[in-house]
Design an enzyme around this catalytic site. Structure first.
Site, PDB file in Angstrom:
ATOM      1  CE  LYS A 171      43.698  29.095  18.281  1.00  0.00           C
ATOM      2  NZ  LYS A 171      43.099  30.374  18.771  1.00  0.00           N
ATOM      3  CG  ASP A 207      37.983  31.451  19.366  1.00  0.00           C
ATOM      4  OD1 ASP A 207      38.278  30.996  18.241  1.00  0.00           O
ATOM      5  OD2 ASP A 207      37.403  32.537  19.544  1.00  0.00           O
ATOM      6  CD  GLU A 228      31.330  18.646  14.796  1.00  0.00           C
ATOM      7  OE1 GLU A 228      30.694  19.670  15.133  1.00  0.00           O
ATOM      8  OE2 GLU A 228      31.280  17.565  15.403  1.00  0.00           O
TER       9      GLU A 228
END
Length: 528
Positions: A181, A183, A254
């Site tokens: 995806k 951003d 993360e």
């Protein structure tokens, strides 16, 4: 719309055309340097995500059938193209994020290093391994690695090359196909990198890219993939992990950080201050492993703050595609508002702005001066919340014990820094810090650039690791295969045969215990 120096309208058209989108909807983000709209990018729907996933799955069998060596060679070729085309890539990173040239350049070269690492090391990481079986000499045990299948990658705007593409590379080399995806703030950087990957030899269907807000596409991606690699906020990570859990698919996450730096009494202050400026303000502080808290031994605290203020005040800021400024801008109005909010809240409750603390609209719409705060209290937002801007709070501590206690007083545990001339003492201190990486006499670069070492967070800073063997094995399933020379001697119904079976089993167990004790003894001798 003015373009950065190395980009053309034809480049932008090619990049945007790579989005898998069947509709006519487009969206624009904002150029941080100027506030002008960036080029329109097609927007994908949930149905587009499903179609892109179908294409990727169809391509995965043939891709996984290629040898690891062939896939690794493509990764190396990709890395070479990243270096060759770095001027365009750095332009895009700056255009979409507002970084200075030096920080955007470090990011571009960093992802090329990831490609080089996995191009060179993946064959070893993925190689079958023979392990000790339950009955050595009779049974052989072997562990092999198989790709998960389709990997979803969702990465943030602050490092659209290093974080997004850096996860795609090992996923592809492991034999997976990828659904990324892009951003919404920085889609063009990812799309430019994907174009280079196809030029390097990655089949177009093997790496699919969709674009659109996470609120619209996040669940759709989870519904399609076999593993999700996400980098972003802890709050979003929790939601995605819960959704992935419903499908029982694996994740590597993360997440956020409120990273501490400890300056011991014996530290070289000049080096520590220089390291702090780099670690606190690189990429305008919009970095998950950046330093936001500094704990300085009370005997060195006044001098440290004085030096830090002087170096921070000397930093040059501006909107430039040259190497003539050190710091760029915050990326969005939202980041500016969050940063201003933290500083204003701290000041209202009695904190002191030692330097900075103000927006700079004369430089661009989202610029904010690098800021050092003192007198920060636990009631202030900046004390515990991740600012994700160019703001650091500095605290005096009485000794190492006080420093490590306060460093660990956080829900986060991503990265940390310790400064000392006594490397032995610093190592001991580092082992007590609850963080996935601890950098001694450095802010963060030494750990993130050590690609043979895993990188990730403890506590609410994430699950799993990127880089090293962990960074590619997370995209695989392990399979154990055992083989033996004779049939398993199950006990018969006769008392004599049952007794022989139990005696043989007892001897095998005793042999295993003896071998284990010998191994422990040898390890203890090595440690001493």
């Amino acid at each position: 719309m003015s373009l950065p120096p190395h980009l053309t309208p034809a480049d932008l058209d090619r990049y945007a055309a790579q989005v898998f989108a069947t509709g006519s909807e487009t969206a624009r983000s904002t150029a941080p340097f100027t506030g002008e709209p960036l080029p329109p990018v097609p927007q994908s729907s949930a149905a587009d995500v499903a179609l892109a996933a179908t294409r990727a799955r169809s391509a995965q069998v043939a891709w996984a059938a290629r040898s690891v060596a062939e896939r690794a060679a493509i990764a190396l070729a990709f890395g070479e193209l990243l270096v060759a085309e770095r001027d365009k890539l750095v332009d895009l990173v700056q255009w979409e994020t507002g970084k200075s040239r030096i920080h955007a350049g470090i990011e571009a070269l960093g992802v090329a290093s990831v490609a080089a690492h996995y191009g060179a090391e993946s064959a070893g990481y993925l190689a079958p391994v023979s392990v000790r079986s339950g009955v050595p000499g009779v049974v052989r045990a072997r562990v092999t690695r198989h790709p998960k299948g389709l990997v979803g990658v969702i990465a943030p705007w602050n490092y659209p090359l290093f974080l997004a593409v850096g996860d795609v590379i090992p996923a592809l080399v492991a034999g997976n196909t990828v659904l990324s995806k892009a951003d919404s703030q920085a889609p063009l950087t990812l799309l430019a990198a994907r174009e280079l990957a196809v030029r390097a030899g990655v089949p177009a269907d093997v790496w699919q890219v969709v674009a659109g807000p996470g609120s619209a596409l996040g669940q759709a991606i989870i519904d399609q993939v076999d593993h999700l690699a996400f980098t972003g906020s802890t709050a979003t990570g929790r939601r995605l992990a819960a959704a992935a859990g419903e499908r029982l698919i694996s994740t590597s996450l993360e997440l956020g950080g409120k990273n501490p730096m400890i300056v011991r009494q014996d530290a070289n202050l000049e080096a520590a201050v220089t390291g702090a400026v780099q670690a606190c303000f690189a990429s305008a502080g919009q970095m998950c492993i950046g330093i936001e808290r500094i704990y300085v031994h009370e005997s060195r605290y006044p001098e440290f703050v004085e030096r830090l203020v002087a170096q921070t005040r000397a930093l040059t800021m501006g909107a430039s595609y040259e190497h003539d400024v050190e710091l760029g801008t915050l990326t969005s109005a939202e980041q500016l508002a969050a940063t201003v909010g933290h500083v204003e809240d701290a000041v209202a409750q009695g904190a002191t702005v030692a330097v900075g603390g103000v927006a700079r609209p004369d430089l661009g719409p989202f610029f904010f001066e690098p800021t050092v705060l003192t007198g920060v209290l636990p009631t202030m937002k900046v004390f515990t919340e991740e600012t994700f801007g160019p703001v650091v709070a500095v605290y005096p501590v009485v000794d190492d014990e006080d420093a490590v206690t306060r460093a660990n007083d956080s829900e986060y545990g991503l990265s940390a820094s310790v400064w000392s001339k006594d490397l032995g003492a610093a190592q001991e201190l580092a082992q007590r810090i609850q963080a996935g990486a601890v950098n001694i006499n450095d802010g963060y670069l030494s750990a993130i650039s050590s690609l043979s070492a895993p990188m990730g967070g403890m506590k609410t800073s994430g699950v799993g690791r990127r880089h090293a063997a962990d960074g590619i094995l997370r995209f695989t399933e392990s399979q154990t295969t055992t083989s033996q020379r004779v049939a398993t001697p199950y006990p018969s119904r006769t008392k004599r045969h049952r007794g022989a079976y139990l005696a043989t089993t007892r001897l095998v167990m005793l042999a295993q215990l003896k071998a284990a004790k010998l191994k422990v003894s040898r390890t203890a001798r090595k440690d001493t």
